[in-house]
Scaffold this active site. Structure first.
Site, PDB file in Angstrom:
ATOM      1  N   HIS C  79      10.655  44.739  15.900  1.00 20.47           N
ATOM      2  CA  HIS C  79      11.273  43.949  16.973  1.00 20.47           C
ATOM      3  C   HIS C  79      12.795  43.960  16.828  1.00 20.47           C
ATOM      4  N   ASP C 108      33.933  62.578  35.594  1.00 22.47           N
ATOM      5  CA  ASP C 108      32.693  62.431  34.827  1.00 22.47           C
ATOM      6  C   ASP C 108      33.085  62.035  33.421  1.00 22.47           C
ATOM      7  N   TRP C 144      14.721  44.310   9.586  1.00 22.04           N
ATOM      8  CA  TRP C 144      15.609  45.323  10.175  1.00 22.04           C
ATOM      9  C   TRP C 144      16.766  45.634   9.238  1.00 22.04           C
ATOM     10  N   SER C 172      22.902  59.957  17.844  1.00 21.42           N
ATOM     11  CA  SER C 172      23.046  59.660  19.263  1.00 21.42           C
ATOM     12  C   SER C 172      24.209  58.704  19.514  1.00 21.42           C
ATOM     13  N   SER C 173      24.261  57.631  18.722  1.00 22.01           N
ATOM     14  CA  SER C 173      25.328  56.651  18.946  1.00 22.01           C
ATOM     15  C   SER C 173      26.693  57.251  18.707  1.00 22.01           C
ATOM     16  N   HIS C 256      27.749  44.146   9.974  1.00 23.37           N
ATOM     17  CA  HIS C 256      28.530  43.159  10.691  1.00 23.37           C
ATOM     18  C   HIS C 256      29.290  43.754  11.882  1.00 23.37           C
ATOM     19  N   GLU C 258      28.384  46.089  13.512  1.00 23.17           N
ATOM     20  CA  GLU C 258      27.308  46.344  14.465  1.00 23.17           C
ATOM     21  C   GLU C 258      27.087  45.152  15.396  1.00 23.17           C
ATOM     22  N   TYR C 260      29.218  43.056  16.389  1.00 22.79           N
ATOM     23  CA  TYR C 260      30.285  43.016  17.385  1.00 22.79           C
ATOM     24  C   TYR C 260      30.175  44.182  18.360  1.00 22.79           C
ATOM     25  N   SER C 271      34.528  39.484  31.465  1.00 22.36           N
ATOM     26  CA  SER C 271      35.915  39.510  31.944  1.00 22.36           C
ATOM     27  C   SER C 271      36.047  40.218  33.278  1.00 22.36           C
ATOM     28  N   HIS C 305      29.497  37.867   4.396  1.00 20.74           N
ATOM     29  CA  HIS C 305      29.016  36.527   4.751  1.00 20.74           C
ATOM     30  C   HIS C 305      27.509  36.519   4.957  1.00 20.74           C
ATOM     31  N   HIS C 306      26.913  37.696   4.975  1.00 21.11           N
ATOM     32  CA  HIS C 306      25.444  37.753   5.003  1.00 21.11           C
ATOM     33  C   HIS C 306      24.872  37.675   3.595  1.00 21.11           C
ATOM     34  N   THR C 331      38.122  34.925  19.060  1.00 22.84           N
ATOM     35  CA  THR C 331      37.011  34.692  19.975  1.00 22.84           C
ATOM     36  C   THR C 331      37.290  33.475  20.838  1.00 22.84           C
ATOM     37  N   LYS C 334      39.396  34.288  23.741  1.00 23.01           N
ATOM     38  CA  LYS C 334      38.659  34.860  24.868  1.00 23.01           C
ATOM     39  C   LYS C 334      38.023  33.764  25.715  1.00 23.01           C
ATOM     40  N   ARG C 453      12.905  32.120   7.514  1.00 15.75           N
ATOM     41  CA  ARG C 453      12.563  33.135   8.509  1.00 15.75           C
ATOM     42  C   ARG C 453      11.628  34.166   7.882  1.00 15.75           C
TER      43      ARG C 453
HETATM   44  C1  HEA Z   1      19.244  41.878  20.926  1.00 13.09           C
HETATM   45  C2  HEA Z   1      18.390  41.589  20.094  1.00 13.09           C
HETATM   46  C3  HEA Z   1      17.211  40.688  20.217  1.00 13.09           C
HETATM   47  C4  HEA Z   1      16.563  40.192  21.331  1.00 13.09           C
HETATM   48  C5  HEA Z   1      16.858  40.461  22.775  1.00 13.09           C
HETATM   49  C6  HEA Z   1      15.505  39.367  20.838  1.00 13.09           C
HETATM   50  C7  HEA Z   1      14.615  38.686  21.656  1.00 13.09           C
HETATM   51  C8  HEA Z   1      13.620  37.813  21.200  1.00 13.09           C
HETATM   52  N1  HEA Z   1      13.354  37.512  19.887  1.00 13.09           N
HETATM   53 FE1  HEA Z   1      14.259  38.334  18.264  1.00 13.09          FE
HETATM   54  N2  HEA Z   1      15.150  39.164  16.653  1.00 13.09           N
HETATM   55  C9  HEA Z   1      16.199  40.033  16.660  1.00 13.09           C
HETATM   56  C10 HEA Z   1      16.893  40.480  17.756  1.00 13.09           C
HETATM   57  C11 HEA Z   1      16.531  40.163  19.068  1.00 13.09           C
HETATM   58  N3  HEA Z   1      15.510  39.360  19.480  1.00 13.09           N
HETATM   59  C12 HEA Z   1      16.537  40.423  15.323  1.00 13.09           C
HETATM   60  C13 HEA Z   1      17.657  41.362  14.917  1.00 13.09           C
HETATM   61  C14 HEA Z   1      15.646  39.752  14.491  1.00 13.09           C
HETATM   62  C15 HEA Z   1      15.588  39.790  12.967  1.00 13.09           C
HETATM   63  C16 HEA Z   1      14.533  40.730  12.523  1.00 13.09           C
HETATM   64  C17 HEA Z   1      14.343  40.657  11.065  1.00 13.09           C
HETATM   65  O1  HEA Z   1      14.176  39.546  10.525  1.00 13.09           O
HETATM   66  O2  HEA Z   1      14.369  41.709  10.439  1.00 13.09           O
HETATM   67  C18 HEA Z   1      14.794  38.964  15.367  1.00 13.09           C
HETATM   68  C19 HEA Z   1      13.801  38.119  14.899  1.00 13.09           C
HETATM   69  C20 HEA Z   1      13.059  37.262  15.706  1.00 13.09           C
HETATM   70  C21 HEA Z   1      12.221  36.232  15.218  1.00 13.09           C
HETATM   71  C22 HEA Z   1      12.048  35.830  13.773  1.00 13.09           C
HETATM   72  C23 HEA Z   1      10.934  36.559  13.149  1.00 13.09           C
HETATM   73  C24 HEA Z   1      10.805  36.205  11.729  1.00 13.09           C
HETATM   74  O3  HEA Z   1      11.785  35.841  11.086  1.00 13.09           O
HETATM   75  O4  HEA Z   1       9.672  36.298  11.252  1.00 13.09           O
HETATM   76  C25 HEA Z   1      11.626  35.642  16.304  1.00 13.09           C
HETATM   77  C26 HEA Z   1      10.676  34.522  16.230  1.00 13.09           C
HETATM   78  O5  HEA Z   1      10.475  33.828  17.126  1.00 13.09           O
HETATM   79  C27 HEA Z   1      12.132  36.317  17.467  1.00 13.09           C
HETATM   80  C28 HEA Z   1      11.786  36.013  18.769  1.00 13.09           C
HETATM   81  C29 HEA Z   1      12.351  36.616  19.881  1.00 13.09           C
HETATM   82  C30 HEA Z   1      11.928  36.325  21.237  1.00 13.09           C
HETATM   83  C31 HEA Z   1      10.828  35.401  21.630  1.00 13.09           C
HETATM   84  C32 HEA Z   1      12.731  37.085  22.053  1.00 13.09           C
HETATM   85  C33 HEA Z   1      12.687  37.116  23.557  1.00 13.09           C
HETATM   86  O6  HEA Z   1      13.990  36.982  24.067  1.00 13.09           O
HETATM   87  C34 HEA Z   1      12.059  38.380  24.042  1.00 13.09           C
HETATM   88  C35 HEA Z   1      11.794  38.287  25.529  1.00 13.09           C
HETATM   89  C36 HEA Z   1      11.282  39.554  26.121  1.00 13.09           C
HETATM   90  C37 HEA Z   1       9.999  39.815  26.413  1.00 13.09           C
HETATM   91  C38 HEA Z   1       8.920  38.874  26.093  1.00 13.09           C
HETATM   92  C39 HEA Z   1       9.590  41.119  26.986  1.00 13.09           C
HETATM   93  C40 HEA Z   1       9.467  41.137  28.454  1.00 13.09           C
HETATM   94  C41 HEA Z   1       8.249  40.565  29.072  1.00 13.09           C
HETATM   95  C42 HEA Z   1       6.998  41.026  29.003  1.00 13.09           C
HETATM   96  C43 HEA Z   1       6.570  42.110  28.083  1.00 13.09           C
HETATM   97  C44 HEA Z   1       5.991  40.463  29.865  1.00 13.09           C
HETATM   98  C45 HEA Z   1       4.826  39.896  29.153  1.00 13.09           C
HETATM   99  C46 HEA Z   1       5.161  38.557  28.662  1.00 13.09           C
HETATM  100  C47 HEA Z   1       4.277  37.721  28.129  1.00 13.09           C
HETATM  101  C48 HEA Z   1       2.895  38.120  27.769  1.00 13.09           C
HETATM  102  C49 HEA Z   1       4.658  36.295  27.906  1.00 13.09           C
HETATM  103  N4  HEA Z   1      13.004  37.298  17.080  1.00 13.09           N
HETATM  104  C1  HEA Z   2      26.199  39.620  18.953  1.00 16.33           C
HETATM  105  C2  HEA Z   2      25.949  39.325  17.777  1.00 16.33           C
HETATM  106  C3  HEA Z   2      26.657  38.336  16.899  1.00 16.33           C
HETATM  107  C4  HEA Z   2      27.861  37.690  17.065  1.00 16.33           C
HETATM  108  C5  HEA Z   2      28.851  37.811  18.181  1.00 16.33           C
HETATM  109  C6  HEA Z   2      28.022  36.867  15.900  1.00 16.33           C
HETATM  110  C7  HEA Z   2      29.125  36.064  15.688  1.00 16.33           C
HETATM  111  C8  HEA Z   2      29.374  35.376  14.510  1.00 16.33           C
HETATM  112  N1  HEA Z   2      28.528  35.256  13.440  1.00 16.33           N
HETATM  113 FE1  HEA Z   2      26.663  36.030  13.319  1.00 16.33          FE
HETATM  114  N2  HEA Z   2      24.917  37.041  13.080  1.00 16.33           N
HETATM  115  C9  HEA Z   2      24.353  37.914  13.960  1.00 16.33           C
HETATM  116  C10 HEA Z   2      24.865  38.304  15.173  1.00 16.33           C
HETATM  117  C11 HEA Z   2      26.095  37.885  15.660  1.00 16.33           C
HETATM  118  N3  HEA Z   2      26.934  36.991  15.077  1.00 16.33           N
HETATM  119  C12 HEA Z   2      23.098  38.394  13.466  1.00 16.33           C
HETATM  120  C13 HEA Z   2      22.169  39.390  14.155  1.00 16.33           C
HETATM  121  C14 HEA Z   2      22.901  37.772  12.233  1.00 16.33           C
HETATM  122  C15 HEA Z   2      21.702  37.859  11.300  1.00 16.33           C
HETATM  123  C16 HEA Z   2      21.454  39.168  10.698  1.00 16.33           C
HETATM  124  C17 HEA Z   2      20.220  39.121   9.861  1.00 16.33           C
HETATM  125  O1  HEA Z   2      20.293  38.574   8.743  1.00 16.33           O
HETATM  126  O2  HEA Z   2      19.163  39.598  10.322  1.00 16.33           O
HETATM  127  C18 HEA Z   2      24.076  36.942  12.020  1.00 16.33           C
HETATM  128  C19 HEA Z   2      24.280  36.197  10.868  1.00 16.33           C
HETATM  129  C20 HEA Z   2      25.456  35.547  10.576  1.00 16.33           C
HETATM  130  C21 HEA Z   2      25.763  35.008   9.289  1.00 16.33           C
HETATM  131  C22 HEA Z   2      24.892  35.087   8.038  1.00 16.33           C
HETATM  132  C23 HEA Z   2      23.942  33.958   7.997  1.00 16.33           C
HETATM  133  C24 HEA Z   2      23.009  34.045   6.875  1.00 16.33           C
HETATM  134  O3  HEA Z   2      22.200  34.965   6.842  1.00 16.33           O
HETATM  135  O4  HEA Z   2      23.064  33.179   6.010  1.00 16.33           O
HETATM  136  C25 HEA Z   2      27.007  34.430   9.385  1.00 16.33           C
HETATM  137  C26 HEA Z   2      27.709  33.754   8.275  1.00 16.33           C
HETATM  138  O5  HEA Z   2      28.849  33.611   8.246  1.00 16.33           O
HETATM  139  C27 HEA Z   2      27.457  34.643  10.748  1.00 16.33           C
HETATM  140  C28 HEA Z   2      28.674  34.227  11.244  1.00 16.33           C
HETATM  141  C29 HEA Z   2      29.161  34.538  12.508  1.00 16.33           C
HETATM  142  C30 HEA Z   2      30.478  34.115  12.991  1.00 16.33           C
HETATM  143  C31 HEA Z   2      31.464  33.271  12.276  1.00 16.33           C
HETATM  144  C32 HEA Z   2      30.594  34.659  14.239  1.00 16.33           C
HETATM  145  C33 HEA Z   2      31.806  34.552  15.130  1.00 16.33           C
HETATM  146  O6  HEA Z   2      32.143  35.785  15.684  1.00 16.33           O
HETATM  147  C34 HEA Z   2      31.626  33.540  16.217  1.00 16.33           C
HETATM  148  C35 HEA Z   2      32.937  33.173  16.868  1.00 16.33           C
HETATM  149  C36 HEA Z   2      32.792  32.310  18.086  1.00 16.33           C
HETATM  150  C37 HEA Z   2      33.041  31.001  18.181  1.00 16.33           C
HETATM  151  C38 HEA Z   2      33.423  30.182  17.003  1.00 16.33           C
HETATM  152  C39 HEA Z   2      32.864  30.265  19.455  1.00 16.33           C
HETATM  153  C40 HEA Z   2      34.015  30.293  20.407  1.00 16.33           C
HETATM  154  C41 HEA Z   2      35.292  29.814  19.831  1.00 16.33           C
HETATM  155  C42 HEA Z   2      35.975  28.742  20.261  1.00 16.33           C
HETATM  156  C43 HEA Z   2      35.530  27.926  21.427  1.00 16.33           C
HETATM  157  C44 HEA Z   2      37.274  28.465  19.600  1.00 16.33           C
HETATM  158  C45 HEA Z   2      37.406  27.212  18.815  1.00 16.33           C
HETATM  159  C46 HEA Z   2      36.406  27.067  17.766  1.00 16.33           C
HETATM  160  C47 HEA Z   2      36.614  26.583  16.529  1.00 16.33           C
HETATM  161  C48 HEA Z   2      37.922  26.502  15.867  1.00 16.33           C
HETATM  162  C49 HEA Z   2      35.433  26.070  15.780  1.00 16.33           C
HETATM  163  N4  HEA Z   2      26.495  35.303  11.445  1.00 16.33           N
HETATM  164 CU   LIG Z   3      27.976  39.133  10.304  1.00 16.02          CU
END
Ligand code: HEA
Ligand code: HEA
Ligand SMILES: [Cu+2]
Ligand code: CUA
Lengths: 292, 356, 528
Positions: C79, C108, C144, C172-173, C256, C258, C260, C271, C305-306, C331, C334, C453
């Site tokens: 997933h 293009d 993942w 590809s990417s 990380h 990734e 962003y 925007s 930070h992870h 951020t 923005k 989790r």
């Molecule tokens: C962009 C990235 C992305 C997106 C879009 C989503 C979307 C969703 N994710 Fe997430 N998720 C991740 C990225 C993302 N996730 C990542 C990176 C992890 C960590 C993996 C890891 O731990 O290694 C994670 C892990 C994660 C967990 C934790 C699993 C665990 O720790 O054991 C859960 C649990 O609820 C969850 C739920 C969902 C749900 C309910 C949606 C929903 O938004 C999905 C909605 C979409 C659909 C449902 C499909 C469309 C509809 C149909 C197919 C029609 C049929 C519908 C029904 C039968 C109801 N996700």
């Molecule tokens: C699109 C994806 C995305 C984005 C944009 C971010 C944005 C940020 N993430 Fe997140 N992050 C993930 C995707 C993302 N993250 C994923 C997938 C994981 C889990 C991976 C895994 O373990 O599977 C993760 C996990 C993760 C962790 C690790 C947690 C853990 O495993 O223990 C941390 C810890 O620092 C973190 C921090 C942040 C911070 C500080 C930002 C910042 O960029 C956020 C900045 C934004 C704001 C703060 C809000 C707007 C700001 C204001 C309104 C200004 C004023 C605010 C203040 C002064 C407070 N993220």
């Molecule tokens: Cu990070």
């Protein structure tokens, strides 16, 4: 259409990308299965699929490049396109640099951080005291914490010679390039040929060094972190030299056909850049893997 | 279920809770301001109300302002966070030291100041997990032998692992530290109130990651001393029994019943109740060539494990009696029917590196 | 402007589309390739979403109900992988393909054949990944993030397939990113200077740079996993002098940036949309560009930070904590700029605007929880709980995915030539908005209360909340069916769209007719 604007040539449909995608599929799927089968000492279709994929890839490259060369020779490419190609190649090389960075980073970490920690440095006193009391953190890591022993590869024999060879080959390639730019075809051909030759010699020596390492030094891929980084870094470098040499070989063939002009020679330029890049990697390698 | 982070029972955990609440409220305030302004314009500056759009699009002054203010707020957050972190990392001057070793899917505790070490396994019956029995109050958060620590004393934990990375976590102490194989991490706690504290493994460690709880009992120092004495006696007695066992031979029925119990506790997670394993990852015991044809290798793999795989060296984890029993059991259950009994002495011989 | 579009209408030769399957297999046209990327991403979103539904089904009640723990882990892993690499990233690449050449006035993409290759690799990469689920022993089940040694010594047979499939996704990417950079750098119409480029182009430019920098590092990481598992190396094994934590450093150096990569293009989309529907130019264009660049630079300095619980020395931990907190500043800039853009505008609330507004609020909430995670002592409590899951779904689902949906509504008329059904779109929006919060908001509480989790079963106290979350999940999934309905309906016909489509829209893409002709800007447009 305004006269000052050169039209950007957008190729019509091309079958090669999809062929290339199929090739990569066969390579990846085949290599995956091949590795799995190998680890279980059984035989399967993996190896064959991998070979098929490579064959398709070669087929694709030949076809694709033939198209590109034809287009280039018939003057379809504007100078803007030439810039696209150059920029594309530069960014590709940047990505290659980052690939090597992963391994250099691992080397740095393993050597400066992990090894010291295993020896009790920083907040790992107990790691050393309880888990690895006999471990001595010295680089090259000739004895791992688990007790695998090996010998280090000395820097000032073959590796130094190899360094010289590659450095010289970069220079000869540069002269080939100036030859091309000044339209001295003889210098171009000669120097390019020497470059290729040096590349091949480098590869042969490198192969010889591997044999020596395996047979005489007991330095193997599985000899712990030193062996790992040694083989992965030199190995990937060697692969890149091979690729670079192949590119230069085809460039050479095109030179013989009289393909490049002093103004337009993207393929030559790309091959040269690649070669210089591979050279720089080697210099880093020589320092970080062999000397230091 | 509590709706917020646990305050916990240590000074550190209280600090962490405070930090959490501070940042939380700061975020709430910033959110209220930002969203407030946004919704205000959504309501007031709608085209439907006939407004004319303004055309301003720049102001260096406000840009600087809204860069600087967050920086100040962040510095305000960073200071207490830094203090707490430094306190958490100071493991010096501990009164009790416990070596905590994770392995798939259990914890092992070894008291470095006493002759005490034991494994701590999930105690929830499989039937409850399979929904065949009603689930108990502490479903999935109960173990056979909890860790016991004294209150009011600084307890240092040394974390490591035998196989993959695990993470030892007790929310009430605000201690979560990864157990990395081949390295030792340190953490500490000082618990003020006696009680039972529950936590879980917090790093994906394979199939049964969800079934690897941590339970800690904090006792008053006097009670703790009593427990230490009892435990030392229990372990010494068990060792003596082991030695006696070498001269005895157990009968088949006893071996089989004990063996089945051990199998259910230690082996079933991978090799499955059916003995069929999981194809492609955990080999089957039923009809295994190794079991059927090579008794020596069979004992060896259970005692010494198979390096580079999930098969652990159970020689360190089980008693001689249990080893003998489970080997006998696997040689005879699942239609293996070798009719063979393996005795403690046989296992001991292999353990000592001698032939049978 | 009309002169150019006029020319196209006469130039029949040029607008002649190849037909049949060959059009798609052999194409070099950025619009076709963009369409393929978008369709592919949608399909993968559904596949990845179905896996999420399996997860939510199993977690609906305590006790093991439907799947084995092993399979559950595979669902979690695949997933995550599919959503990240198969849905969000290709969707953004699809948008880049469609829009960037049109926005900068290029005929293009710079390297059209390679563009096609970049796309066609992807379905094959995911085919391999999905096929590996059917191997004996199953597919990848180590998350993942595939931490070693769980992914090396202790993983199942199919790991090699996972490794090679990630390799070709990476290829590809990288090729896609090279194409984007070169296009932007080299193909801008005369007088389309850097600081005149639409922000979507800017954000993608920076994203592409991030991709080129980090995808090769991911390739390095999987390569080491491969050799550790199958060729006896010990990069991640202390006995051989390695360190399992080394894996995490390499992975998160990629990982990380990734995340962003998955949000910067979203910033670009928002925007574009906000000024259009506020009928007011974007506030602080230049600062937006600099903020994006700062985020990209900082993203290379925060990876650990992870890894706060892995036992790094204190000074390293502090360094990563401070850098992470700093990201809130650009951020924030923005977010503030978007709000200032709306201020004293004249807003209307068509579906793209609704999704963009929801994006701002929900992404900010996700950003706040990110900031909380950055506070190391607190992260010791949050780490690897559902609090993290809540955080990243807020930024990814109601952030990245919402922005993609917004973009789709925004540009659908340009792509198809027809207006989408506004009422259905609004229905889709409200259903999504409500259900996404039912789904992910309670996860914060579950996480704070201590639910780790990646577990297939949990203690009884978490039961009610999980049931609730699952229902939210099913509703969100079902809501997405409306989206498909809207798209299909719009592709098949409807009210004709004008060239400009939206009253307040500005930019080159709105100066060509809708649907955009097969070839645009054979001669470069006039840029004011
Ligand atoms: C962009 C990235 C992305 C997106 C879009 C989503 C979307 C969703 N994710 Fe997430 N998720 C991740 C990225 C993302 N996730 C990542 C990176 C992890 C960590 C993996 C890891 O731990 O290694 C994670 C892990 C994660 C967990 C934790 C699993 C665990 O720790 O054991 C859960 C649990 O609820 C969850 C739920 C969902 C749900 C309910 C949606 C929903 O938004 C999905 C909605 C979409 C659909 C449902 C499909 C469309 C509809 C149909 C197919 C029609 C049929 C519908 C029904 C039968 C109801 N996700
Ligand atoms: C699109 C994806 C995305 C984005 C944009 C971010 C944005 C940020 N993430 Fe997140 N992050 C993930 C995707 C993302 N993250 C994923 C997938 C994981 C889990 C991976 C895994 O373990 O599977 C993760 C996990 C993760 C962790 C690790 C947690 C853990 O495993 O223990 C941390 C810890 O620092 C973190 C921090 C942040 C911070 C500080 C930002 C910042 O960029 C956020 C900045 C934004 C704001 C703060 C809000 C707007 C700001 C204001 C309104 C200004 C004023 C605010 C203040 C002064 C407070 N993220
Ligand atoms: Cu990070
Ligand atoms: Cu042990 Cu998770």
């Amino acid at each position: 259409m305004s006269k000052t604007y050169e039209k950007y040539y957008v190729p019509a449909q091309s079958p090669w990308p999809i062929v290339g995608a199929v090739a990569l599929f066969c390579i990846a799927f085949g290599a995956g299965h091949y590795v799995i089968d190998m680890s279980k000492q059984q035989s399967g279709f993996g190896g064959w699929l991998l070979l098929l994929g490579l064959a398709i890839l070669v087929f694709m490259l030949v076809g694709w490049f033939r198209n590109v060369i034809d287009e280039s020779m018939s003057g379809l490419y504007s100078s803007q396109m030439d810039r696209s190609f150059r920029q594309g190649m530069s960014w590709f090389i940047v990505s290659e640099v980052m690939f090597f960075m992963a391994f250099f980073g691992a080397l740095f970490y393993g050597r400066v951080i992990a090894m010291e920690w295993l020896g009790g440095a920083s907040n790992n006193a107990m790691t050393f005291a309880i888990l690895w009391p006999d471990f001595q953190p010295v680089w090259p890591l000739v004895k791992t914490p688990g007790g695998i022993e090996t010998q280090a590869m000395p820097a000032w024999g073959l590796p130094a010679i190899n360094t010289a060879i590659l450095l010289i080959s970069s220079v000869t390639l540069h002269f080939a390039h100036t030859g091309l730019e000044q339209n001295k075809r003889g210098q171009l051909k000669g120097m390019l040929f020497v470059t290729l030759l040096l590349g091949v010699i480098f590869l042969c020596l490198q192969g010889y060094e591997y044999v020596h390492a395996y047979r005489d030094l007991g330095l193997r891929l599985d000899s712990g972190f030193y062996g790992n980084t040694f083989y992965l870094l030199t190995g990937f470098h060697g692969l890149h030299v091979t690729l670079g040499a192949l590119i230069l070989f085809f460039v050479f063939l095109r030179v013989l056909k009289g393909h490049f002009t002093p103004e337009k020679h993207f393929a030559f330029q790309a091959g040269a850049w690649y070669w210089h890049f591979v050279d720089v990697v080697w210099v880093c390698l020589f320092f970080f893997v062999y000397v230091l | 279920m509590p709706l917020n982070m646990t305050r916990g029972v240590t000074e550190i955990s209280q600090q962490v809770y405070q930090l959490h609440m501070t940042i939380f409220w700061i975020c709430c305030v910033i959110g209220a301001v930002v969203f407030g302004i946004m919704f205000w314009s959504i309501i007031r500056h709608r085209k439907a109300r006939g407004v004319q759009p303004a055309q301003f699009h720049e102001s260096t002054k406000v840009e600087i302002l809204w860069t600087a203010i967050p920086v100040v707020i962040l510095i305000g957050m960073a200071i207490p966070a830094t203090k707490t972190l430094i306190a958490m990392e100071d493991t010096s001057a501990a009164d009790v030291t416990v070596l905590v070793t994770g392995s798939q899917w259990k914890w092992h505790y070894k008291y470095l100041d006493h002759e005490i070490e034991y494994f701590s396994l999930l105690a929830t019956p499989r039937e409850q997990i399979a929904n065949k029995l009603a689930k108990g109050e502490n479903y999935l958060l109960e173990v056979d032998r909890p860790l016991v620590i004294p209150t009011g004393k600084k307890v240092r934990f040394l974390m490591t692992s035998d196989d993959v990375i695990h993470s030892w976590w007790v929310p009430a102490f605000a201690v979560k530290k990864d157990a990395n194989p081949g390295f030792i991490n340190e953490a500490w706690t000082r618990v003020d109130e006696p009680g039972i504290y529950r936590g879980q493994c917090a790093e994906l460690c394979g199939k049964d990651h969800g079934f690897m709880p941590v339970v800690v009992i904090a006792k008053e120092p006097a009670d703790y001393q009593v427990w230490v004495a009892q435990e030392e006696a229990r372990i010494a007695a068990a060792k003596a029994a082991e030695r006696e066992l070498l001269a005895m031979s157990m009968d088949m029925a006893e071996l089989m019943t004990t063996g089945e119990r051990v199998y259910q506790g230690w082996c079933v997670a991978c090799h499955q109740a059916s003995g069929n394993g999981l194809p492609g990852i955990f080999p089957a015991i039923r009809g295994s060539q190794l079991v059927l044809n090579d008794r020596r290798a069979h004992i060896d793999i259970i005692v010494n494990g198979k390096p580079g795989t999930a098969m652990q060296a159970f020689g360190r984890q089980l008693s001689l009696k249990e080893l003998a029993a489970v080997i006998t059991y696997t040689r005879n259950a699942f239609d293996n029917n070798t009719g063979d009994a393996v005795q403690a002495a046989d296992v001991y011989a292999v353990q000592q590196g001698k032939g049978e | 402007m009309s002169a150019i579009t006029h020319e196209h209408e006469h130039d029949h030769d040029h607008d002649h589309k190849p037909t049949g399957i060959k059009r798609w297999l052999f194409t070099t046209n950025h619009k076709d390739i963009g369409t393929m990327y978008l369709v592919f991403a949608l399909v993968m979103f559904f596949i990845g979403g179905s896996m999420a539904m399996v997860i939510r089904l199993e977690l609906f009640q305590p006790g093991m109900q439907f799947v084995e723990p092993q399979f559950f882990n595979q669902m979690t892993t695949v997933h995550g992988l599919i959503m990240v690499f198969g849905a969000v990233m290709p969707a953004f690449t699809g948008l880049a393909n469609w829009m960037i050449p049109m926005m900068i006035g290029a005929p293009d993409m710079a390297l059209p054949r390679m563009n096609n290759w970049s796309f066609w690799i992807l379905p094959f990469a995911f085919l391999i990944l999905l096929l590996s689920l059917f191997m004996p022993g199953g597919g990848p089940d180590f998350g993942w993030t595939f931490y070693a040694p769980l992914s090396t010594t202790y993983s199942n047979d199919s790991t090699a397939l996972f490794v090679f499939s990630v390799h070709i996704m990476g290829i590809s990417s990288i090729m896609g990113a090279i194409n984007v950079i070169v296009t932007i750098w080299n193909m801008r119409a005369p007088r389309m200077t850097w600081m005149k480029m639409p922000l979507f182009v800017w954000t993608w430019f920076i994203t592409a740079f991030l991709l080129i920098m980090v995808m090769p590092v991911l390739a390095g990481a999987v390569t080491m996993v491969l050799t550790d598992k199958y060729f006896g190396t010990s990069f991640f094994d202390a006995a051989g002098g390695g360190d399992p934590v080394l894996f995490q450093h390499i992975f998160w150096f990629f990982g990380h940036p990734e995340v962003y990569i998955m949000i910067l293009p979203a910033f670009g989309i928002v925007s574009a949309i906000i000024p259009t529907f506020a009928r007011k130019p974007l506030f602080g264009y230049a600062s937006m560009v600099y903020a994006t660049a700062s985020i990209a630079v900082l993203s290379f300095l925060v990876w650990a930070h992870h890894m706060f619980t892995t036992g790094m020395p204190v000074f390293a931990t502090l360094f990563f904590m401070y850098c992470t907190m700093l990201i809130a500043v650009p951020t924030g800039v923005k977010v503030f700029n978007w709000v200032a853009t709306m201020w004293r505008g004249a807003m209307t609330f068509e579906v793209p605007m609704m999704f963009a507004l929801a994006f701002i609020v929900l992404f900010t909430i996700g950003g706040f929880s990110g900031l909380m995670l950055a506070i190391t002592p607190a992260d010791f409590q949050y780490h690897d709980t559902y609090f993290v899951v809540a955080h990243f779904h807020y930024v990814l689902v109601s952030g990245a995915v919402f922005s993609i949906i917004a973009a789709a509504y925004y540009w659908l008329p340009k792509w198809t030539g027809y207006m989408y059904d506004e009422r259905l779109g609004q229905l889709h929006f409200w259903c999504s908005l409500i259900s996404v919060n039912l789904l992910f908001f309670p996860m914060h509480f579950v996480g704070l209360a201590g639910m780790p989790r990646r577990i297939p079963d949990y203690a009884l106290q978490f039961a009610d909340f999980n049931a609730f979350i699952s229902v939210g999940g099913f509703l969100f999934g079902l809501s997405q069916l409306i989206f498909v309905w809207v798209i299909v309906k719009c592709a098949r016909g409807g009210e004709k769209a004008t060239a400009q489509v939206w009253e307040g829209a500005e930019g080159l893409e709105w100066q060509v007719p809708s649907p955009a002709p097969y070839h645009t800007f054979d001669t470069p447009p006039e840029v004011k």
